[in-house]
Each structure stands twice: as C-alpha cells, then as structure tokens.
Design a protein around this motif. Sequence first.
Motif, PDB file in Angstrom:
ATOM      1  N   TYR A 130       0.813  -1.217   0.000  1.00 49.43           N
ATOM      2  CA  TYR A 130       0.000   0.000   0.000  1.00 49.43           C
ATOM      3  C   TYR A 130       0.849   1.270   0.000  1.00 49.43           C
ATOM      4  O   TYR A 130       0.328   2.378   0.078  1.00 49.43           O
ATOM      5  CB  TYR A 130      -0.933   0.012   1.215  1.00 49.43           C
ATOM      6  CG  TYR A 130      -1.809  -1.220   1.291  1.00 49.43           C
ATOM      7  CD1 TYR A 130      -2.807  -1.459   0.348  1.00 49.43           C
ATOM      8  CD2 TYR A 130      -1.617  -2.170   2.293  1.00 49.43           C
ATOM      9  CE1 TYR A 130      -3.587  -2.597   0.405  1.00 49.43           C
ATOM     10  CE2 TYR A 130      -2.402  -3.317   2.360  1.00 49.43           C
ATOM     11  CZ  TYR A 130      -3.382  -3.518   1.413  1.00 49.43           C
ATOM     12  OH  TYR A 130      -4.159  -4.646   1.478  1.00 49.43           O
ATOM     13  N   ASN A 131       2.164   1.122  -0.097  1.00 46.54           N
ATOM     14  CA  ASN A 131       3.061   2.274  -0.111  1.00 46.54           C
ATOM     15  C   ASN A 131       2.935   3.016  -1.442  1.00 46.54           C
ATOM     16  O   ASN A 131       3.096   2.427  -2.509  1.00 46.54           O
ATOM     17  CB  ASN A 131       4.509   1.813   0.098  1.00 46.54           C
ATOM     18  CG  ASN A 131       5.434   2.962   0.444  1.00 46.54           C
ATOM     19  OD1 ASN A 131       5.160   4.115   0.142  1.00 46.54           O
ATOM     20  ND2 ASN A 131       6.544   2.626   1.086  1.00 46.54           N
ATOM     21  N   LYS A 132       2.661   4.326  -1.381  1.00 44.12           N
ATOM     22  CA  LYS A 132       2.477   5.121  -2.597  1.00 44.12           C
ATOM     23  C   LYS A 132       3.797   5.648  -3.159  1.00 44.12           C
ATOM     24  O   LYS A 132       3.845   6.125  -4.292  1.00 44.12           O
ATOM     25  CB  LYS A 132       1.549   6.310  -2.316  1.00 44.12           C
ATOM     26  CG  LYS A 132       0.122   5.927  -1.975  1.00 44.12           C
ATOM     27  CD  LYS A 132      -0.769   7.154  -1.835  1.00 44.12           C
ATOM     28  CE  LYS A 132      -0.404   7.991  -0.635  1.00 44.12           C
ATOM     29  NZ  LYS A 132      -1.329   9.140  -0.443  1.00 44.12           N
ATOM     30  N   ALA A 133       4.851   5.625  -2.368  1.00 45.78           N
ATOM     31  CA  ALA A 133       6.125   6.201  -2.808  1.00 45.78           C
ATOM     32  C   ALA A 133       6.743   5.364  -3.928  1.00 45.78           C
ATOM     33  O   ALA A 133       6.668   4.129  -3.925  1.00 45.78           O
ATOM     34  CB  ALA A 133       7.094   6.294  -1.631  1.00 45.78           C
ATOM     35  N   TYR A 134       7.362   6.037  -4.885  1.00 48.40           N
ATOM     36  CA  TYR A 134       8.047   5.330  -5.967  1.00 48.40           C
ATOM     37  C   TYR A 134       9.358   4.750  -5.429  1.00 48.40           C
ATOM     38  O   TYR A 134      10.156   5.471  -4.815  1.00 48.40           O
ATOM     39  CB  TYR A 134       8.335   6.276  -7.129  1.00 48.40           C
ATOM     40  CG  TYR A 134       8.772   5.555  -8.376  1.00 48.40           C
ATOM     41  CD1 TYR A 134       7.831   5.053  -9.274  1.00 48.40           C
ATOM     42  CD2 TYR A 134      10.116   5.346  -8.640  1.00 48.40           C
ATOM     43  CE1 TYR A 134       8.230   4.371 -10.407  1.00 48.40           C
ATOM     44  CE2 TYR A 134      10.533   4.662  -9.770  1.00 48.40           C
ATOM     45  CZ  TYR A 134       9.579   4.177 -10.649  1.00 48.40           C
ATOM     46  OH  TYR A 134       9.977   3.486 -11.770  1.00 48.40           O
ATOM     47  N   PRO A 135       9.596   3.464  -5.616  1.00 49.66           N
ATOM     48  CA  PRO A 135      10.771   2.819  -5.014  1.00 49.66           C
ATOM     49  C   PRO A 135      12.086   3.334  -5.591  1.00 49.66           C
ATOM     50  O   PRO A 135      12.198   3.617  -6.786  1.00 49.66           O
ATOM     51  CB  PRO A 135      10.564   1.338  -5.350  1.00 49.66           C
ATOM     52  CG  PRO A 135       9.662   1.320  -6.532  1.00 49.66           C
ATOM     53  CD  PRO A 135       8.769   2.509  -6.392  1.00 49.66           C
ATOM     54  N   GLY A 136      13.066   3.487  -4.700  1.00 47.34           N
ATOM     55  CA  GLY A 136      14.415   3.778  -5.124  1.00 47.34           C
ATOM     56  C   GLY A 136      14.726   5.241  -5.361  1.00 47.34           C
ATOM     57  O   GLY A 136      15.822   5.571  -5.832  1.00 47.34           O
TER      58      GLY A 136
ATOM     59  N   ASN B  71      10.895  12.735   9.607  1.00 47.60           N
ATOM     60  CA  ASN B  71      11.375  11.825   8.565  1.00 47.60           C
ATOM     61  C   ASN B  71      12.852  12.082   8.303  1.00 47.60           C
ATOM     62  O   ASN B  71      13.295  13.230   8.280  1.00 47.60           O
ATOM     63  CB  ASN B  71      10.597  12.032   7.258  1.00 47.60           C
ATOM     64  CG  ASN B  71       9.105  11.803   7.413  1.00 47.60           C
ATOM     65  OD1 ASN B  71       8.642  10.670   7.454  1.00 47.60           O
ATOM     66  ND2 ASN B  71       8.349  12.893   7.493  1.00 47.60           N
ATOM     67  N   VAL B  72      13.593  10.999   8.094  1.00 49.88           N
ATOM     68  CA  VAL B  72      14.994  11.101   7.689  1.00 49.88           C
ATOM     69  C   VAL B  72      15.248  10.098   6.574  1.00 49.88           C
ATOM     70  O   VAL B  72      14.448   9.175   6.350  1.00 49.88           O
ATOM     71  CB  VAL B  72      15.959  10.832   8.871  1.00 49.88           C
ATOM     72  CG1 VAL B  72      15.814  11.903   9.942  1.00 49.88           C
ATOM     73  CG2 VAL B  72      15.740   9.434   9.450  1.00 49.88           C
ATOM     74  N   ASN B  73      16.360  10.271   5.860  1.00 45.29           N
ATOM     75  CA  ASN B  73      16.759   9.274   4.872  1.00 45.29           C
ATOM     76  C   ASN B  73      17.032   7.938   5.556  1.00 45.29           C
ATOM     77  O   ASN B  73      17.233   7.873   6.774  1.00 45.29           O
ATOM     78  CB  ASN B  73      18.013   9.741   4.123  1.00 45.29           C
ATOM     79  CG  ASN B  73      17.734  10.910   3.204  1.00 45.29           C
ATOM     80  OD1 ASN B  73      16.721  10.937   2.501  1.00 45.29           O
ATOM     81  ND2 ASN B  73      18.636  11.882   3.196  1.00 45.29           N
TER      82      ASN B  73
END
Length: 389
Positions: free
Chosen positions: A155-161, A216-218
């Motif tokens: 369900y993660n909307k973020a584009y991977p990588g 949030n952090v990297n």
Amino acid sequence: MKNYSEVYEQELINNVIPFWMKHSKDELGGGYFNCLDRFGNVFDTDKFMWLQAREVWTFATLYHEQEARSEWLEMARHGADFLAKHGRDAEGNWYFSLDQYGKPLVQPYNIFSDCFASMAFAALYKADPQEKYAKIAKDTFYNILKRQNNPKGKYNKAYPGTRELKNFALPMILSNLALEMEHLLDKKTVDDLLKSVIHEVMDIFYQQDSGLILENVNLDGSFSDSFDGRLVNPGHTIEAMWFMMDLGLRLNDQKLIIKATEIALRTLDYGWDKEFGGIFYFMDIKKHPVQQLEWDQKLWWVHLEALVCMAKAYAFTGKNECREWFDKLHDYAWNHFRDAEHGEWFAYLNRRGEVLLPLKGGKWKCCFHVPRALFQVAKTLQQVAEPAS
C-alpha cells in the motif's frame, strides 16, 4: 502538585469516562461508535480499528490500574470481541476501518492499527488473563516486527528507489508498546527492542545541531531537504520524550531521563505560539512554509501529551522549569479544550484558541489521549513532594 493529581483524577472519573460509557458503546453492531458530536450523538457509524483498540486499552487499563469496576472490564471486553471477530484480514493484518457491523471498508495499509490492537489485547490480558487475548496480542506484535522495515508494504504510494524515507512514528510507538507488551514477551526480545528504539529516537531522528527531532529522515539517518524531511511535529516529539522517560525509569538510566527532559523543554519553547499561546501542530525546521494546511491549529492530544511529559519530567528531575511549563500548559489546556458543559474535551482549535470542530470523537479522536493523559498525570503527581517553603 498533589492538588493537580486530585483534579486530574476527578476529571477522569467524573467527566471524561462517563461520556464514553454513556455514548460510545454500540449494542447493535458491536464495538464502539467513534464519531460523536459535542453532545455525544453519533454522526457517523464507521469504525476505525486503531480507535476501537485504543478504547479497549483505556477501559482495560483503568480496570487494572485505577479501580476494578466491573462495568469498565465489560466495556473493554465488548470492544475486544468486535475486534477479534472482524478486525483482521486472512494474513492477520488489521484493517483501517469497518462499517458498523464489521464489514471491511479500508484495507490494512496502516501499521498503527496493528500497534494499538496489540497494545489493547495486552492490556486486556492483564485485566482478564484469558489466553485468547494474549495470543492476539503476541501474534500481532510479531507481525509488526516483521513489517517494521516496510510498514505499508503493497500500500506504499512512494516510488521505489528515489526518495526513500523512514518515519519517526513507528519507533516512537514501539518504545511505548515494548513496555505495554513486556509481560507477554521474553526478556531478550524486550531488551533488544528497547535498545533499538532508544537508538532510533534519540540518535537517528534527534538532530544535535538544532536539538530537535525530525519526523522523517533518509534511510541512512541523514537529513532530507524536502517537505517531509524538514517536518517537525512538536507533539510527537514531546509524547515520545515521556516514553523515553518511562524507559529511563525502567532501565535505571537517569541520563536518558535528563536528555529526554532537555529535548522536551527545547521542543516546547520551539513549538509554543508566542502570539496566541498553545503548541503549533506542524513546523518546518528551516522555517519554510509547510504543506499541511492545519499547521497552526492547536490539537488536544499535543497539549495533553505535553502535560504528561512535564509531569513526569518534574517528578523524575525536580526541575522547576518543568513545573512552570506544566502550570502554563494546564492553564491553556483546561481553559480551551475542556468542555465543562457537556463533558469530555474538544479536539481542534484554530490558532487563536477558538473551537474549530465541536466533535468529541471522529476519525482521529477517541477515548484515548484525554483519559490516558488524565490518568498518567494523576498517577505521576500523586507521590510528588512539594519543596519546603
């Protein structure tokens, strides 16, 4: 401070809990009504799993730690029965929301449903040690640990990588959940988890240069100069700091308690609205505009968690600055959020401190932050000795 303890306990027992006992129980569909207006009328019948679980936790904890009232235990069991019957998918993940009768509405995309379900059944096991409650709590907890590095999964909307970030909320919640679950877990599991979450909260998300905690952090812990990476949520930080204080007490680590106190005090000073009073909801660490349109609202949970934090900080360190902040927060919260006429507390104020939404329960507010904070403050300050005059 003992006078405060009595005031908070009376507010819990005589004003807040009766509101939920009277209005939230769904005798027809099971579980609790989450969406209640100022007067306790139901304005929507959808049920949100993390809120259902939080109410189970509240009544189970009050029964076990405040007073063994049979109606509180019955209320906790009532919600737990609904959760156990309807709350999970085939893989054991907890849905986000159901309709009144338990049909799924929103997929189990949010791991916080699982966190609070685990917490709820662990608390209910203390109050009513049935093995079925322990099993649900432990099964859910170990499922959380399996999902913690990718909590949203499919369900993660973020584009991977590209811009992969890790969020503060989960280690923060786990730092509290570890203690809530301790009676059901082996010592190594608890010790390893405590070491991990303390490191995440106090080393990775904490920024030494500013003395603040980022949301949030990297993935490697470095700063992300983006909307999400610059975000500061003072309420989250302050709530996490009283979790850290509890862990410091549990581990006999006064240095951890002192560091948590220092971070909390710095965050209060940073997040306090110098013009209108109260704590801002969201801020940008570089003072850029934030994307959250509700950034300047004053929210109930932020101020209540700050009261708990300052009560514990004063009790554990004796610092007068903590007492002064408690007084300041108490005056603001009780004068703006408390509904003396119809019970319970309002949730959302505008920047000026005026009631924005007169609801008492909704998609994000339930029988949790207000009663938990009242209980925590009352219990914490009960034994605090006043300095000699």
